[in-house]
Design a protein around this motif. Sequence first.
Motif, PDB file in Angstrom:
ATOM      1  N   PHE A 203      21.464  11.348 -18.177  1.00 59.18           N
ATOM      2  CA  PHE A 203      21.852  12.259 -17.281  1.00 59.18           C
ATOM      3  C   PHE A 203      20.693  13.145 -16.561  1.00 59.18           C
ATOM      4  O   PHE A 203      20.721  13.268 -15.372  1.00 59.18           O
TER       5      PHE A 203
ATOM      6  N   ALA B 197      20.397  12.393 -12.432  1.00 55.50           N
ATOM      7  CA  ALA B 197      21.513  13.509 -12.037  1.00 55.50           C
ATOM      8  C   ALA B 197      21.682  13.383 -10.535  1.00 55.50           C
ATOM      9  O   ALA B 197      22.817  13.489 -10.210  1.00 55.50           O
TER      10      ALA B 197
ATOM     11  N   LEU C  44      30.237  14.458 -13.221  1.00 55.56           N
ATOM     12  CA  LEU C  44      29.738  14.343 -14.587  1.00 55.56           C
ATOM     13  C   LEU C  44      31.039  14.647 -15.384  1.00 55.56           C
ATOM     14  O   LEU C  44      31.794  15.464 -15.257  1.00 55.56           O
TER      15      LEU C  44
ATOM     16  N   ALA D  50      23.270  20.423 -14.342  1.00 52.24           N
ATOM     17  CA  ALA D  50      24.078  20.123 -13.351  1.00 52.24           C
ATOM     18  C   ALA D  50      24.375  21.077 -12.303  1.00 52.24           C
ATOM     19  O   ALA D  50      24.428  20.707 -11.147  1.00 52.24           O
ATOM     20  N   LYS D  51      24.105  22.479 -12.609  1.00 53.02           N
ATOM     21  CA  LYS D  51      24.088  23.411 -11.476  1.00 53.02           C
ATOM     22  C   LYS D  51      22.680  23.148 -10.531  1.00 53.02           C
ATOM     23  O   LYS D  51      23.112  23.414  -9.490  1.00 53.02           O
TER      24      LYS D  51
ATOM     25  N   VAL E 263      26.108  19.154  -9.447  1.00 50.52           N
ATOM     26  CA  VAL E 263      26.831  18.029  -9.973  1.00 50.52           C
ATOM     27  C   VAL E 263      28.152  18.618 -10.520  1.00 50.52           C
ATOM     28  O   VAL E 263      27.925  19.582 -11.439  1.00 50.52           O
TER      29      VAL E 263
ATOM     30  N   VAL F 180      31.238  19.404 -12.759  1.00 50.65           N
ATOM     31  CA  VAL F 180      31.568  18.885 -14.125  1.00 50.65           C
ATOM     32  C   VAL F 180      33.007  18.819 -14.230  1.00 50.65           C
ATOM     33  O   VAL F 180      33.618  19.815 -14.081  1.00 50.65           O
TER      34      VAL F 180
END
Length: 349
Positions: free
Chosen positions: A38, A42, A48, A73-74, A78, A80
């Motif tokens: 990941f 990403a 995700l 992710a932030k 991305v 979640v």
Amino acid sequence: MKRFIAFLIAMFVCGAAFAKQPDALFYLMGTPKSLNSFVAHADKIGLLVPTWYGVDDQGLVNGGPNRYVMDIAKDHRVPVMPIISMSAGRKGFHDLLHDETAKQHMIDSMLQQAEEHGYAGFQFDFENISWTDRDAFSLLAKQTAEALHKHGFKLSIAVVPNAPGHAGEGQFAKWMWQYWRGAYDLAALGKYADLICLMTYDQHTRWTTPGPVDGMPWVIAQLKYALTMVPKEKLSLGIALYGYHWYTGNPVREDGTEASNIKADYIDADEWMPLIQEQHANVQWDSVEHESWFYFYRDDMREWVFIPDAHSFRDRYALINQYGLEGFCAWVLGSEDPKVWDELPVMQR
């Protein structure tokens, strides 16, 4: 005329630029190699879906986010959407489905977790469900989707492919319908959910003879059946990133009795790649199934390995545009052939 041709070209380029990019949903497990995959990729992941939450028969939800994953992710924007799955088996899920108080506990917890951590929503990954709980499962999906939607969250549902819509001829097909395929009313679930992830993988499994993980004729048949009930804009095609390794196991059981014992284990790219070298195996391409495979001998017995490699991935990825699907859902990060990432563009955020 030249101006007209230039206008057409500009319109074509503009249309291509604004065409919807197929969404790339990837599942994340808690293993280091899944996490590392990941982090490394990403920017090519559209959604995700981590395996972070479980629920018991009383509606008690347990689990929580990996803070490092959330930070990555932030940073890469991305979204979640964690999985919620059953932690109390088939009987426990049956009890949950028929207990309105327990269901409300679960829904309330999902809302609280989504709001606290900024999730896009949740994905139902409930499997091993009795076919007699079909309507009850659809009702749970409806109740959950309505609650999530009121607060701006989404619900996606992972479903086991179930063409042709009834149990087949053999006893294995009957068992699959009873506890794996028959519980999913695709038309109802597609109506309530924002996204249906069609798990078009494990055509052949640990319970079967060797064969492709997701042979192309089977994938297309399952896809076409699902499209008769789920709008293509809501349908995500499942793509396996892992393979299977079939071999002969110990015929002596723990109680001392003896019986046939054909076994199969999951095998990821970081395992099948060195195995090919170790065994000097000849990897072959099945042009019908669109999947790679090889065999080798150990103790004079043949062992079979089927691998959804980058070639296999590319051919299934092509189906998304061919059928106008929402995107794909790939199980699972860390299992993949590294060359899979060469097939994917950077996501447009």
